[in-house]
Design an enzyme around this catalytic site. Structure first.
Site, PDB file in Angstrom:
ATOM      1  N   LYS A 138       0.845  -1.201   0.000  1.00  0.00           N
ATOM      2  CA  LYS A 138       0.000   0.000   0.000  1.00  0.00           C
ATOM      3  C   LYS A 138       0.877   1.246   0.000  1.00  0.00           C
ATOM      4  CE  LYS A 138      -1.695   1.550   4.030  1.00  0.00           C
ATOM      5  NZ  LYS A 138      -1.345   2.947   4.351  1.00  0.00           N
ATOM      6  N   ASN A 139       1.873   1.262   0.889  1.00  0.00           N
ATOM      7  CA  ASN A 139       2.656   2.497   1.070  1.00  0.00           C
ATOM      8  C   ASN A 139       3.654   2.742  -0.044  1.00  0.00           C
ATOM      9  OD1 ASN A 139       1.151   2.931   3.285  1.00  0.00           O
ATOM     10  ND2 ASN A 139       2.726   2.384   4.777  1.00  0.00           N
ATOM     11  N   ARG A 175      -4.073  10.945   4.142  1.00  0.00           N
ATOM     12  CA  ARG A 175      -2.946  11.862   4.294  1.00  0.00           C
ATOM     13  C   ARG A 175      -1.955  11.753   3.151  1.00  0.00           C
ATOM     14  NH1 ARG A 175      -1.494  13.892   8.113  1.00  0.00           N
ATOM     15  NH2 ARG A 175       0.679  13.494   7.606  1.00  0.00           N
ATOM     16  N   CYS A 183      -4.422  12.834  12.433  1.00  0.00           N
ATOM     17  CA  CYS A 183      -5.205  11.594  12.353  1.00  0.00           C
ATOM     18  C   CYS A 183      -5.125  10.942  13.722  1.00  0.00           C
ATOM     19  CB  CYS A 183      -4.662  10.676  11.250  1.00  0.00           C
ATOM     20  SG  CYS A 183      -3.183   9.823  11.729  1.00  0.00           S
ATOM     21  N   ARG A 241       0.882  14.559  12.983  1.00  0.00           N
ATOM     22  CA  ARG A 241       1.402  14.253  11.629  1.00  0.00           C
ATOM     23  C   ARG A 241       1.477  15.501  10.747  1.00  0.00           C
ATOM     24  NH1 ARG A 241      -0.902   8.688   9.613  1.00  0.00           N
ATOM     25  NH2 ARG A 241       0.964   8.773   8.304  1.00  0.00           N
ATOM     26  N   PRO A 242       2.278  16.469  11.169  1.00  0.00           N
ATOM     27  CA  PRO A 242       2.440  17.679  10.351  1.00  0.00           C
ATOM     28  C   PRO A 242       3.123  17.355   9.023  1.00  0.00           C
ATOM     29  CG  PRO A 242       4.054  17.605  12.120  1.00  0.00           C
ATOM     30  CD  PRO A 242       3.103  16.460  12.361  1.00  0.00           C
ATOM     31  N   VAL A 243       3.182  18.334   8.157  1.00  0.00           N
ATOM     32  CA  VAL A 243       3.859  18.159   6.853  1.00  0.00           C
ATOM     33  C   VAL A 243       4.945  19.212   6.674  1.00  0.00           C
ATOM     34  CG1 VAL A 243       1.957  16.998   5.681  1.00  0.00           C
ATOM     35  CG2 VAL A 243       2.043  19.512   5.706  1.00  0.00           C
ATOM     36  N   ASP A 244       5.425  19.768   7.792  1.00  0.00           N
ATOM     37  CA  ASP A 244       6.429  20.842   7.704  1.00  0.00           C
ATOM     38  C   ASP A 244       7.702  20.402   6.978  1.00  0.00           C
ATOM     39  OD1 ASP A 244       6.616  19.189  10.072  1.00  0.00           O
ATOM     40  OD2 ASP A 244       8.287  20.445  10.672  1.00  0.00           O
ATOM     41  N   LEU A 245       8.068  19.140   7.114  1.00  0.00           N
ATOM     42  CA  LEU A 245       9.313  18.673   6.463  1.00  0.00           C
ATOM     43  C   LEU A 245       9.126  18.581   4.946  1.00  0.00           C
ATOM     44  CD1 LEU A 245      10.404  15.913   8.983  1.00  0.00           C
ATOM     45  CD2 LEU A 245      11.087  18.321   8.898  1.00  0.00           C
ATOM     46  N   ASP A 260       4.716   0.328  12.032  1.00  0.00           N
ATOM     47  CA  ASP A 260       3.460  -0.235  11.496  1.00  0.00           C
ATOM     48  C   ASP A 260       3.248  -1.687  11.911  1.00  0.00           C
ATOM     49  OD1 ASP A 260       3.554   1.533   8.295  1.00  0.00           O
ATOM     50  OD2 ASP A 260       3.128   2.173  10.335  1.00  0.00           O
ATOM     51  N   ILE A 290       8.051   6.721  16.923  1.00  0.00           N
ATOM     52  CA  ILE A 290       7.749   7.442  15.676  1.00  0.00           C
ATOM     53  C   ILE A 290       6.513   8.321  15.820  1.00  0.00           C
ATOM     54  CG2 ILE A 290       7.257   7.181  13.202  1.00  0.00           C
ATOM     55  CD1 ILE A 290      10.023   6.113  13.948  1.00  0.00           C
ATOM     56  N   ARG A 320      -8.601  -0.268   4.557  1.00  0.00           N
ATOM     57  CA  ARG A 320      -7.681   0.681   3.921  1.00  0.00           C
ATOM     58  C   ARG A 320      -6.361   0.003   3.578  1.00  0.00           C
ATOM     59  NH1 ARG A 320      -7.007   6.317   6.828  1.00  0.00           N
ATOM     60  NH2 ARG A 320      -5.680   6.437   4.997  1.00  0.00           N
TER      61      ARG A 320
HETATM   62  C1  EPZ Z   1       4.472   6.748   6.270  1.00  0.00           C
HETATM   63  O1  EPZ Z   1       3.745   7.813   6.852  1.00  0.00           O
HETATM   64  C2  EPZ Z   1       3.498   5.586   6.183  1.00  0.00           C
HETATM   65  N1  EPZ Z   1       2.376   5.960   5.334  1.00  0.00           N
HETATM   66  C3  EPZ Z   1       3.000   5.221   7.587  1.00  0.00           C
HETATM   67  O2  EPZ Z   1       2.171   4.069   7.461  1.00  0.00           O
HETATM   68  C4  EPZ Z   1       4.207   4.847   8.448  1.00  0.00           C
HETATM   69  O3  EPZ Z   1       3.768   4.575   9.765  1.00  0.00           O
HETATM   70  C5  EPZ Z   1       5.198   6.021   8.465  1.00  0.00           C
HETATM   71  O4  EPZ Z   1       5.576   6.361   7.104  1.00  0.00           O
HETATM   72  C6  EPZ Z   1       6.464   5.686   9.242  1.00  0.00           C
HETATM   73  O5  EPZ Z   1       7.077   4.569   8.686  1.00  0.00           O
HETATM   74  C7  EPZ Z   1       2.533   5.937   3.988  1.00  0.00           C
HETATM   75  O6  EPZ Z   1       3.598   5.638   3.481  1.00  0.00           O
HETATM   76  C8  EPZ Z   1       1.341   6.316   3.178  1.00  0.00           C
HETATM   77  P1  EPZ Z   1       6.700   9.991   8.382  1.00  0.00           P
HETATM   78  P2  EPZ Z   1       4.403   9.313   6.870  1.00  0.00           P
HETATM   79  O7  EPZ Z   1       6.693  11.243   7.609  1.00  0.00           O
HETATM   80  O8  EPZ Z   1       5.213   9.516   5.662  1.00  0.00           O
HETATM   81  C9  EPZ Z   1       6.799  13.305  11.761  1.00  0.00           C
HETATM   82  C10 EPZ Z   1       0.245   2.772   7.757  1.00  0.00           C
HETATM   83  O9  EPZ Z   1      -0.226   2.237   8.759  1.00  0.00           O
HETATM   84  N2  EPZ Z   1       6.727  14.259  10.650  1.00  0.00           N
HETATM   85  O10 EPZ Z   1       7.846   9.037   8.201  1.00  0.00           O
HETATM   86  O11 EPZ Z   1       3.319  10.258   7.174  1.00  0.00           O
HETATM   87  C11 EPZ Z   1       5.526  12.483  11.906  1.00  0.00           C
HETATM   88  O12 EPZ Z   1       4.575  13.186  12.677  1.00  0.00           O
HETATM   89  C12 EPZ Z   1       0.779   4.198   7.825  1.00  0.00           C
HETATM   90  O13 EPZ Z   1       0.363   2.206   6.626  1.00  0.00           O
HETATM   91  C13 EPZ Z   1       6.892  15.612  10.908  1.00  0.00           C
HETATM   92  O14 EPZ Z   1       7.082  16.017  12.051  1.00  0.00           O
HETATM   93  O15 EPZ Z   1       5.354   9.188   8.134  1.00  0.00           O
HETATM   94  C14 EPZ Z   1       6.011  11.234  12.583  1.00  0.00           C
HETATM   95  O16 EPZ Z   1       6.099  11.481  13.972  1.00  0.00           O
HETATM   96  C15 EPZ Z   1       0.565   4.803   9.198  1.00  0.00           C
HETATM   97  N3  EPZ Z   1       6.838  16.505   9.873  1.00  0.00           N
HETATM   98  C16 EPZ Z   1       7.425  11.048  12.018  1.00  0.00           C
HETATM   99  O17 EPZ Z   1       7.791  12.322  11.469  1.00  0.00           O
HETATM  100  C17 EPZ Z   1       6.649  16.087   8.577  1.00  0.00           C
HETATM  101  O18 EPZ Z   1       6.626  16.938   7.672  1.00  0.00           O
HETATM  102  C18 EPZ Z   1       7.514  10.020  10.886  1.00  0.00           C
HETATM  103  O19 EPZ Z   1       6.515  10.349   9.943  1.00  0.00           O
HETATM  104  C19 EPZ Z   1       6.487  14.705   8.332  1.00  0.00           C
HETATM  105  C20 EPZ Z   1       6.546  13.812   9.385  1.00  0.00           C
END
Ligand code: EPZ
Length: 421
Positions: free
Chosen positions: A22-23, A94, A118, A123-127, A308, A330, A400
């Site tokens: 999926k991811n 997201r 969620c 889960r911000p998107v600042d990065l 996950d 995480i 999902r």
């Molecule tokens: C991906 O989410 C996966 N989703 C998630 O799977 C998975 O848990 C996660 O990576 C970690 O491996 C998809 O690929 C669609 P991150 P993502 O950015 O990209 C923080 C599932 O169950 N962060 O690696 O959103 C964030 O809050 C889902 O299939 C920021 O602070 O995860 C988290 O604490 C759930 N700012 C950490 O980083 C940002 O801009 C890791 O998040 C982005 C993230």
């Protein structure tokens, strides 16, 4: 609203085919926006999230044809006539934010709704935004949307992520393929889904090196071509189904699974007392003895133990011999399965990001509620070994990320059925 009823029914025997990830699919699909040529994905999973991404790409003007019962996605982004990803789609999933980088790289402008939080965290998107700004984008946040522009196109740059982010790595990687010049991304995610995306982009003509390591270098090109690419096997579905015979007893072969996808997870299972055999077709799994030993787990970015699979591992450890400590590093709120497992007789003490699980002999079936994708499947796993009947509600979360879970587990002898009562 559908429910799933699962009853402890003894050991499992048989084989479970593991679907495409999926991811991986959720980042490979937006890659179609980077080219006017057709991009075809094979081994695609049949999931509601894929339908949502299909709907989003369609709203932008891309054509996505789902063929062979959803296992092939034939996509074409020849005519993108809308550059706005609406809140009503983005709020459902997201991963919609992953259209931002490709749209910006392709046409120099994009408007994408901020996804909002969620169940498992803010889960911000600042990065994502910082990385795109480093590539020359101008971002204006207003009315809950990111208004992004890149006059004259994106420009290669060096950017180090302050923390590892899968999605932000994917957005930046896709955007950099069409930026002018060289981009070096540091402290990037190393997940197999990142490697899979890079390999697909390279097939489309991108120039990328270092995928799978902490540093990726991209030489921008003027345009990308079409390609056909198989979605990598879903390591989280793999890990989930590897746990089924460990929890319920018996032996199951997970077809398409490889140890390299779930190395840290396998190490932890073997520490707990699980036999894992690599076969020509996948991974054959069974419990070594009558009862699992307690183990400690800390979630980390790949190649560490995957967040996950944390909920699913907790379901196993609820009946382990001893006390296990699970550290979730995480996400800030990813223990919502704990109170549901407690309703089944588990002994779990949650303090912030740490859950201490004291193993009990056996769980008891109960009505429980799914709160997020991975929590929902952990309740089904727990129900397979519990005494009596477990009724899991809100299984739309499950659909999902897991295709036909009751069929796959039922085929191995689990007593599991879906009702819409
Ligand atoms: C991906 O989410 C996966 N989703 C998630 O799977 C998975 O848990 C996660 O990576 C970690 O491996 C998809 O690929 C669609 P991150 P993502 O950015 O990209 C923080 C599932 O169950 N962060 O690696 O959103 C964030 O809050 C889902 O299939 C920021 O602070 O995860 C988290 O604490 C759930 N700012 C950490 O980083 C940002 O801009 C890791 O998040 C982005 C993230």
């Amino acid at each position: 609203m559908d429910k799933i009823i699962v009853t402890g029914n003894g050991p499992l025997h048989g084989e479970i085919p593991i679907a495409g990830a999926k991811n991986a699919c959720l980042t490979l699909m937006p890659a179609t926006l980077l080219s006017e040529e057709p991009l075809t994905l094979t081994n695609a999973p049949r999931l509601s999230d894929i339908k949502t991404m299909t709907e989003l790409l369609g709203s932008l003007g891309a054509e996505v044809s789902s063929l062979q019962d959803g296992q092939v996605l034939a996509m074409s982004s020849h005519d993108i006539h809308n550059h706005t990803a609406d809140y009503d789609i983005v709020r459902k999933m997201r991963a919609s934010i992953l259209v931002l980088g490709p749209m910006l790289a392709r046409d120099g402008h994009a408007v994408v709704s901020l996804p909002g939080g969620c169940a498992i965290g803010a889960r911000p998107v600042d990065l994502h935004l910082k990385a795109l700004e480093a590539l020359g984008a101008t971002l204006d946040l207003r009315d809950g949307y990111v208004h992004a522009t890149a006059k004259g196109g994106l420009k290669g740059a060096e950017f180090e992520f302050p923390l590892v982010s899968v999605g932000a790595t994917e957005n930046a990687l896709m955007a950099a393929t069409l930026a002018k010049g060289t981009t070096v991304l540091k402290n990037v995610a190393r997940e197999p889904e990142i490697v899979d995306l890079a390999e697909c982009l390279i097939k489309m003509g991108a120039q990328i090196e270092g995928q799978g390591s902490s540093e990726i270098t991209i030489q921008g090109v003027d345009r990308l071509n079409g390609a056909t690419h198989p979605v990598v096997t879903d390591r989280i579905e793999l890990g989930t189904y590897m746990l089924a015979p460990v929890i319920a007893g018996g032996e199951v072969e997970c077809l398409g699974g490889t140890r390299q996808l779930v190395g840290a997870f396998c190490d932890k299972l073997e520490e707990a007392g699980v036999d894992i055999e690599e076969t020509k077709r996948g991974l054959k799994v069974k419990r070594s003895g009558d009862r699992i030993k307690a183990v400690n787990v800390t979630t980390e970015p790949f190649p560490g133990f995957p967040t996950d699979l944390q909920a699913q591992m907790m379901a196993l450890l609820c009946t382990a011999d001893g006390v296990s400590v699970l550290e979730e590093t995480i996400f800030e709120n990813r223990f919502m399965h704990a109170p549901e497992l407690t309703r089944m007789g588990a002994e779990i003490d949650v303090q912030g990001g740490t859950a201490t699980v004291t193993g009990v002999e056996r769980l008891r079936g109960a009505p429980v509620m799914a709160t997020d994708l991975r929590a929902s499947v952990s309740l089904i796993l727990a129900g397979m070994a519990a005494e009596g009947e477990t009724v899991v509600s809100r299984v739309y979360h499950l659909d999902r990320g897991y295709e036909r879970v009751e069929e796959k587990l039922g085929a191995c002898g689990a007593k599991i059925e879906r009702t819409n009562a």
